[in-house]
Structures are given as structure tokens and as C-alpha cells.
Design a protein around this motif. Structure first.
Motif, PDB file in Angstrom:
ATOM      1  N   ASP A 393     -82.677  76.585  42.169  1.00  0.00           N
ATOM      2  CA  ASP A 393     -83.254  77.663  42.960  1.00  0.00           C
ATOM      3  C   ASP A 393     -83.713  77.047  44.288  1.00  0.00           C
ATOM      4  OD1 ASP A 393     -85.489  79.305  44.074  1.00  0.00           O
ATOM      5  OD2 ASP A 393     -85.075  80.558  42.330  1.00  0.00           O
ATOM      6  N   PRO A 394     -83.304  77.625  45.425  1.00  0.00           N
ATOM      7  CA  PRO A 394     -83.617  76.991  46.717  1.00  0.00           C
ATOM      8  C   PRO A 394     -85.098  77.017  47.083  1.00  0.00           C
ATOM      9  CG  PRO A 394     -82.646  79.158  47.061  1.00  0.00           C
ATOM     10  CD  PRO A 394     -82.534  78.872  45.591  1.00  0.00           C
ATOM     11  N   VAL A 395     -85.850  77.913  46.470  1.00  0.00           N
ATOM     12  CA  VAL A 395     -87.272  78.032  46.801  1.00  0.00           C
ATOM     13  C   VAL A 395     -88.133  77.165  45.878  1.00  0.00           C
ATOM     14  CG1 VAL A 395     -89.232  79.611  47.019  1.00  0.00           C
ATOM     15  CG2 VAL A 395     -86.933  80.354  47.713  1.00  0.00           C
ATOM     16  N   THR A 396     -87.947  77.332  44.574  1.00  0.00           N
ATOM     17  CA  THR A 396     -88.796  76.627  43.604  1.00  0.00           C
ATOM     18  C   THR A 396     -88.235  75.284  43.190  1.00  0.00           C
ATOM     19  OG1 THR A 396     -87.690  77.643  41.692  1.00  0.00           O
ATOM     20  CG2 THR A 396     -89.512  78.869  42.702  1.00  0.00           C
ATOM     21  N   GLU A 397     -86.929  75.038  43.473  1.00  0.00           N
ATOM     22  CA  GLU A 397     -86.242  73.815  43.043  1.00  0.00           C
ATOM     23  C   GLU A 397     -86.093  73.756  41.514  1.00  0.00           C
ATOM     24  OE1 GLU A 397     -85.370  70.269  44.831  1.00  0.00           O
ATOM     25  OE2 GLU A 397     -84.456  72.024  45.745  1.00  0.00           O
ATOM     26  N   ARG A 398     -86.334  74.879  40.834  1.00  0.00           N
ATOM     27  CA  ARG A 398     -86.120  74.899  39.387  1.00  0.00           C
ATOM     28  C   ARG A 398     -84.625  74.752  39.093  1.00  0.00           C
ATOM     29  NH1 ARG A 398     -85.063  78.871  35.432  1.00  0.00           N
ATOM     30  NH2 ARG A 398     -85.038  80.494  37.035  1.00  0.00           N
ATOM     31  N   VAL A 399     -84.313  73.915  38.117  1.00  0.00           N
ATOM     32  CA  VAL A 399     -82.910  73.704  37.740  1.00  0.00           C
ATOM     33  C   VAL A 399     -82.453  74.910  36.922  1.00  0.00           C
ATOM     34  CG1 VAL A 399     -81.273  72.210  36.563  1.00  0.00           C
ATOM     35  CG2 VAL A 399     -83.252  71.211  37.723  1.00  0.00           C
ATOM     36  N   VAL A 400     -81.479  75.642  37.449  1.00  0.00           N
ATOM     37  CA  VAL A 400     -80.993  76.846  36.762  1.00  0.00           C
ATOM     38  C   VAL A 400     -79.632  76.634  36.114  1.00  0.00           C
ATOM     39  CG1 VAL A 400     -82.306  78.384  38.262  1.00  0.00           C
ATOM     40  CG2 VAL A 400     -79.945  77.766  38.881  1.00  0.00           C
ATOM     41  N   GLY A 401     -79.001  75.489  36.388  1.00  0.00           N
ATOM     42  CA  GLY A 401     -77.717  75.196  35.778  1.00  0.00           C
ATOM     43  C   GLY A 401     -77.397  73.719  35.874  1.00  0.00           C
ATOM     44  N   LEU A 402     -76.741  73.210  34.842  1.00  0.00           N
ATOM     45  CA  LEU A 402     -76.343  71.806  34.821  1.00  0.00           C
ATOM     46  C   LEU A 402     -74.969  71.721  34.175  1.00  0.00           C
ATOM     47  CD1 LEU A 402     -77.417  68.978  35.550  1.00  0.00           C
ATOM     48  CD2 LEU A 402     -78.333  68.820  33.223  1.00  0.00           C
ATOM     49  N   HIS A 403     -74.021  71.092  34.871  1.00  0.00           N
ATOM     50  CA  HIS A 403     -72.637  71.075  34.411  1.00  0.00           C
ATOM     51  C   HIS A 403     -72.051  69.689  34.648  1.00  0.00           C
ATOM     52  CE1 HIS A 403     -73.050  75.456  34.342  1.00  0.00           C
ATOM     53  NE2 HIS A 403     -73.665  75.301  35.497  1.00  0.00           N
ATOM     54  N   MET A 404     -71.245  69.229  33.707  1.00  0.00           N
ATOM     55  CA  MET A 404     -70.712  67.881  33.826  1.00  0.00           C
ATOM     56  C   MET A 404     -69.381  67.737  33.106  1.00  0.00           C
ATOM     57  SD  MET A 404     -73.310  65.841  31.231  1.00  0.00           S
ATOM     58  CE  MET A 404     -74.692  66.170  32.308  1.00  0.00           C
ATOM     59  N   ILE A 405     -68.570  66.829  33.608  1.00  0.00           N
ATOM     60  CA  ILE A 405     -67.335  66.430  32.950  1.00  0.00           C
ATOM     61  C   ILE A 405     -67.250  64.913  33.027  1.00  0.00           C
ATOM     62  CG2 ILE A 405     -66.010  66.815  35.086  1.00  0.00           C
ATOM     63  CD1 ILE A 405     -63.550  67.361  33.297  1.00  0.00           C
ATOM     64  N   GLY A 406     -66.924  64.303  31.903  1.00  0.00           N
ATOM     65  CA  GLY A 406     -66.835  62.859  31.834  1.00  0.00           C
ATOM     66  C   GLY A 406     -67.065  62.393  30.415  1.00  0.00           C
ATOM     67  N   PRO A 407     -66.911  61.103  30.149  1.00  0.00           N
ATOM     68  CA  PRO A 407     -67.129  60.579  28.799  1.00  0.00           C
ATOM     69  C   PRO A 407     -68.501  60.951  28.253  1.00  0.00           C
ATOM     70  CG  PRO A 407     -66.128  58.908  30.202  1.00  0.00           C
ATOM     71  CD  PRO A 407     -66.488  60.048  31.090  1.00  0.00           C
ATOM     72  N   ASP A 408     -68.522  61.434  27.024  1.00  0.00           N
ATOM     73  CA  ASP A 408     -69.764  61.761  26.310  1.00  0.00           C
ATOM     74  C   ASP A 408     -70.581  62.866  26.983  1.00  0.00           C
ATOM     75  OD1 ASP A 408     -69.311  59.824  24.314  1.00  0.00           O
ATOM     76  OD2 ASP A 408     -70.121  58.253  25.609  1.00  0.00           O
ATOM     77  N   ALA A 409     -69.966  63.683  27.822  1.00  0.00           N
ATOM     78  CA  ALA A 409     -70.707  64.746  28.510  1.00  0.00           C
ATOM     79  C   ALA A 409     -71.458  65.657  27.539  1.00  0.00           C
ATOM     80  CB  ALA A 409     -69.765  65.559  29.392  1.00  0.00           C
ATOM     81  N   PRO A 410     -70.848  66.103  26.411  1.00  0.00           N
ATOM     82  CA  PRO A 410     -71.613  66.968  25.500  1.00  0.00           C
ATOM     83  C   PRO A 410     -72.821  66.282  24.892  1.00  0.00           C
ATOM     84  CG  PRO A 410     -69.244  67.156  25.078  1.00  0.00           C
ATOM     85  CD  PRO A 410     -69.437  65.990  25.998  1.00  0.00           C
TER      86      PRO A 410
END
Length: 447
Positions: A393-410
Motif C-alpha cells: 500500500d503506497p500510504v501505509t506501506e502495509r504488505v498486501v501481496g507477496l509473490h515469488m518463483i525460484g527454488p523452495d519458493a512454497p
């Protein structure tokens, strides 16, 4: 009225087994009917045996990489029947474990197809009818096969674990997680894989940057993709091979055609519409937040409701159902911020809003990324790069999503998903000291 059971569950998958076991532990008289094997799609013919195949396939890269780490690895031959039989033996063990769990909780197991015969009545395939104060539908979903001439020559993920021989040329229909997971599996087993998708993208619903990275890596490895393509005809030749004609007129020769074109709620033949249970246009059972249908005595959990087709969600719904109805501890499942993964090669995972979803909802976002080459890949001479994305969120800087690809990502995302669910901010990630050297440290180093 004196009923035969307090609860009758139709379907012994993840959601049904959890609901039955917990309800019985609260003292309810419970029976569960299953016409296949106890354990359901995930355990018997879905995520568990598939993940075991993913492990088996990954050894192809691990063995090749080991040479760069000093190991004298000879050329290795893959034995499909050995892996297949080992996986099926593990499935059988899990089936016994689930059966023992139900028996230990005094749940009566009826290995027979069951259908709803009324608000409080269940008819078994053998003709016997029983009554129950409550009926729970937990029959999951079933693979969808497209309406195309010769479709009977293809298989679905239900049958893929029982192949007699390993095909050399595989065509996979679909662009979702099942299609991309089996594309990686068969490719690492040495098959040439062609993925046919009627749309123009893979993995709809996942973050665009992450899914594009998977497409790039997959194509580099040699997996072939054809987008905006439909099937016209499928024919089996005298030698057993398939001639797959596309809408363009092109013909692809293959040894196996795998349909991974989605899963529909498994309600056909259950007598639900006849009993007055409301279904949507896809055949899914319509339920409220407490898993109740429009018939007060009939309930549903899991994929058959088509809310979120994930095993952990079905389990949580089954738990909430039992706690609420028989445990006097009412609560509802929170469907916000559910993590999900694709066990492709390499795997990807995500939680919360994608960049596109966040822009639509918030208007503007801050995106932090880390695009790097994992240390193991560097020494192995493998050029695959991992990508981590943090949406804020650009105002609060709260993380609203996290996405990744790579070894052991899950594996990494499961812990990180707790932080996103808790509403932590980018600053709180930054204040956490990195665990070095690790891939997970990139979560607190993104810029």
C-alpha cells in the motif's frame, strides 16, 4: 424423529474426513460414504502423489548439478515403473491411515456410492436407505474433458499415476497449475512436452511477473507452448500413437494427451437438485458462511462448493462445520489472504493481491523486487533466475501481496504468508536481520 445417524457425510476426501472425525469426537453418531478410496482427490489422485512425482522429476536436475559440486555422477537411467509403484504404495498407505483415523474415532465407513434421497435421507447404491439429522456433501470436484471429437483417447490427472510406460511425446491441454506441473514432470522424465492453451496466458490469477518468468524458463528448457489454440480432432492410429489436429489444421503426433482443463464440482447423480438443494450454473452446491445449503439439514464443504479449490481450505471448512454444529464453538473460515503454490520447475508461490489486483483496488502501489540467481544455480552453471515481488500500500506501506518463483519458493512463502496475513509493513520486513546466505533473506532486502 429418531435418525440412524446424527451426521451422514457423502465423500471421504480431506474436508469430509475432517468433518466426520471431529464431529464423532464431539459425540455425534457419524457415517461416511465413499465409492472409491478413503482420502479423496488430494491423497489418492491429486496433490500428494503429484508432489512425489515432482520430487522424482527434480532429481534429473540435481544429478546433473551434482557434477559441478564435485560428485562423479554417472549417466543415470530413469525407471518409471519403479517410481510409479512406489508412489502408489504410498497412496495405499495413506488410504489405510485415513481409514484407521476414522475407525479410531468410531466413524462408520460405508464403501458404497451414496445419494441424497430427501432432506434427511440417503440412498446407498445397494438400495438401502438411511436417515440422518444432518447430511454433509463433500464430494469434491472432477476433471473437465472438453467436447472435441476423439476426446476419449486422452486421459486426466486421475489416470496419469497409473501409466504402464513413460510416453516420449506428451501433449497437455490447459494452462493452469495442473498443466504446468505435469509439463515440468514429464519434461524432466525425458519426454517432449507441448502445452496447448486456448487462451493467451498461463496461470491466470497469479502475478503476471512471476508467471511470465515461469513461461520464459519453461521455454528455455524446451517445453513448447501454443496459445490461442483449440483442438479440432483426436485420432488414435494403428500403432497406438495419437494424431492431434488443431484448429489451425496443424497435426501434432503424440504418445499421450493429458487434459488439464479445470475441475468441476462433483454433484452429478447425487440427487441434490431432486431434493431441492440449490446449485449454481456450474453445478456447485450453494452454501452460506456456515456451510449450510437452502435445505437446513443439508450442508457442503470443499471443492464441491467451488469457493476455493484447495485442500487446506476444505480441511478448515470441515473443521469449522464440526466445531459449529457439534462442538458448540461456532466460527467461520476467513478466505482472505490464502497462500497458493504451483509445483512447477521451478516452483512458484503467492499470497495476497497481485500487482494488477492491488492497482485496481488501491489505485496505486509500491512494488519491491529482487531478481537474482540462486547461489546453487551459479555454481551449477544454471542460468535460471529467481524473482521475488512485494506489493505494498503506497500510504501505509502495509504488505498486501507477496509473490515469488525460484527454488523452495512454497516452503519460504508459508512463513512469509503469516506476516502478510498479520498486516505487517515493508519497514517491519526491513527491520528483520537477514539470514545469510539463504534465498529467503531476499524477503528483507528487496528494493
Amino acid at each position: 424423529m429418531d435418525f440412524d445417524y446424527d451426521l451422514f457425510v457423502i465423500g471421504a476426501g480431506s474436508g469430509g474426513v475432517r468433518a466426520a472425525r471431529v464431529s464423532a469426537a464431539y459425540g455425534a453418531r457419524v457415517a461416511i460414504a465413499e465409492d472409491h478410496q478413503v482420502g479423496g482427490t488430494c491423497v489418492i489422485r491429486g496433490c500428494v502423489p503429484k508432489k512425489l512425482l515432482v520430487y522424482g522429476a527434480h532429481f534429473a536436475e540435481d544429478l546433473a548439478d551434482a557434477r559441478q559440486f564435485g560428485w562423479d555422477v554417472p549417466d543415470c537411467r530413469f525407471d518409471w515403473p519403479r517410481l510409479r509403484d512406489t508412489v502408489l504404495a504410498e497412496v495405499a498407505r495413506l488410504n489405510r491411515a485415513y481409514t484407521d483415523t476414522l475407525n479410531n474415532n468410531r466413524v462408520e465407513i460405508i464403501l458404497e456410492r451414496a445419494a441424497v434421497a430427501g432432506p434427511n435421507r440417503v440412498r446407498l447404491a445397494g438400495g438401502r436407505e438411511v436417515t440422518a439429522r444432518h447430511i454433509l456433501i463433500a464430494t469434491g470436484a472432477w476433471p473437465v474433458i472438453p467436447d472435441v471429437p476423439g476426446a476419449e483417447h486422452g486421459i486426466t490427472s486421475n489416470e496419469v499415476f497409473h501409466l504402464d510406460t513413460l510416453p516420449r511425446r506428451v501433449v497437455i491441454a490447459g494452462g493452469g497449475y495442473i498443466a504446468n506441473e505435469f509439463a515440468g514432470i514429464f519434461h524432466r522424465f525425458g519426454a517432449h512436452v507441448t502445452l496447448i492453451n486456448r487462451g493467451d496466458t498461463i496461470l491466470r490469477g497469479y502475478d503476471e511477473g512471476v508467471r511470465d518468468r515461469l513461461l520464459q524458463i519453461s521455454m528455455t528448457k524446451g517445453i513448447e507452448f501454443r496459445f490461442n489454440t483449440r483442438f479440432a480432432d483426436i485420432a488414435r492410429r494403428d500403432d497406438g500413437t495419437l494424431a492431434i489436429t488443431l484448429g489451425s489444421g496443424d497435426v501434432i503426433e503424440a504418445d499421450l494427451l493429458l487434459f488439464a482443463t479445470g475441475r468441476a464440482p462433483n454433484t452429478r447423480g447425487l440427487g441434490l437438485a431432486e431434493a431441492g438443494v440449490a446449485l449454481d450454473d456450474q453445478g456447485a452446491v450453494i452454501v452460506d458462511a456456515d456451510n449450510r445449503t437452502n435445505i437446513p439439514s443439508i450442508h457442503a464443504v470443499g471443492d464441491v462448493t467451488n469457493r476455493v479449490q484447495l485442500t487446506p481450505v476444505a480441511i478448515r471448512e470441515g473443521q469449522a462445520f464440526a466445531d459449529t454444529l457439534f462442538g458448540n464453538k461456532p466460527w467461520r473460515v476467513d478466505y482472505d489472504c490464502i497462500p497458493a503454490a504451483v509445483f512447477s520447475h521451478p516452483p512458484l508461490a503467492g499470497v495476497g493481491l497481485t500487482e494488477g489486483e492491488a492497482k485496481n483496488r488501491l489505485g496505486a502501489v509500491k512494488v519491491y523486487t529482487s531478481d537474482f540467481r540462486p547461489m546453487k544455480n551459479v555454481l551449477a552453471g544454471r542460468n535460471e533466475r529467481a524473482l521475488y515481488k512485494m506489493i505494498c500500500d503506497p500510504v501505509t506501506e502495509r504488505v498486501v501481496g507477496l509473490h515469488m518463483i525460484g527454488p523452495d519458493a512454497p516452503e519460504i512463502l508459508q512463513a512469509a504468508a503469516i506476516a502478510v496475513k498479520a498486516g505487517l509493513t515493508k519497514k517491519q520486513f526491513d527491520q528483520t536481520v537477514a539470514l545469510h546466505p539463504s534465498m529467503a533473506e531476499e524477503l528483507v532486502l528487496m528494493r
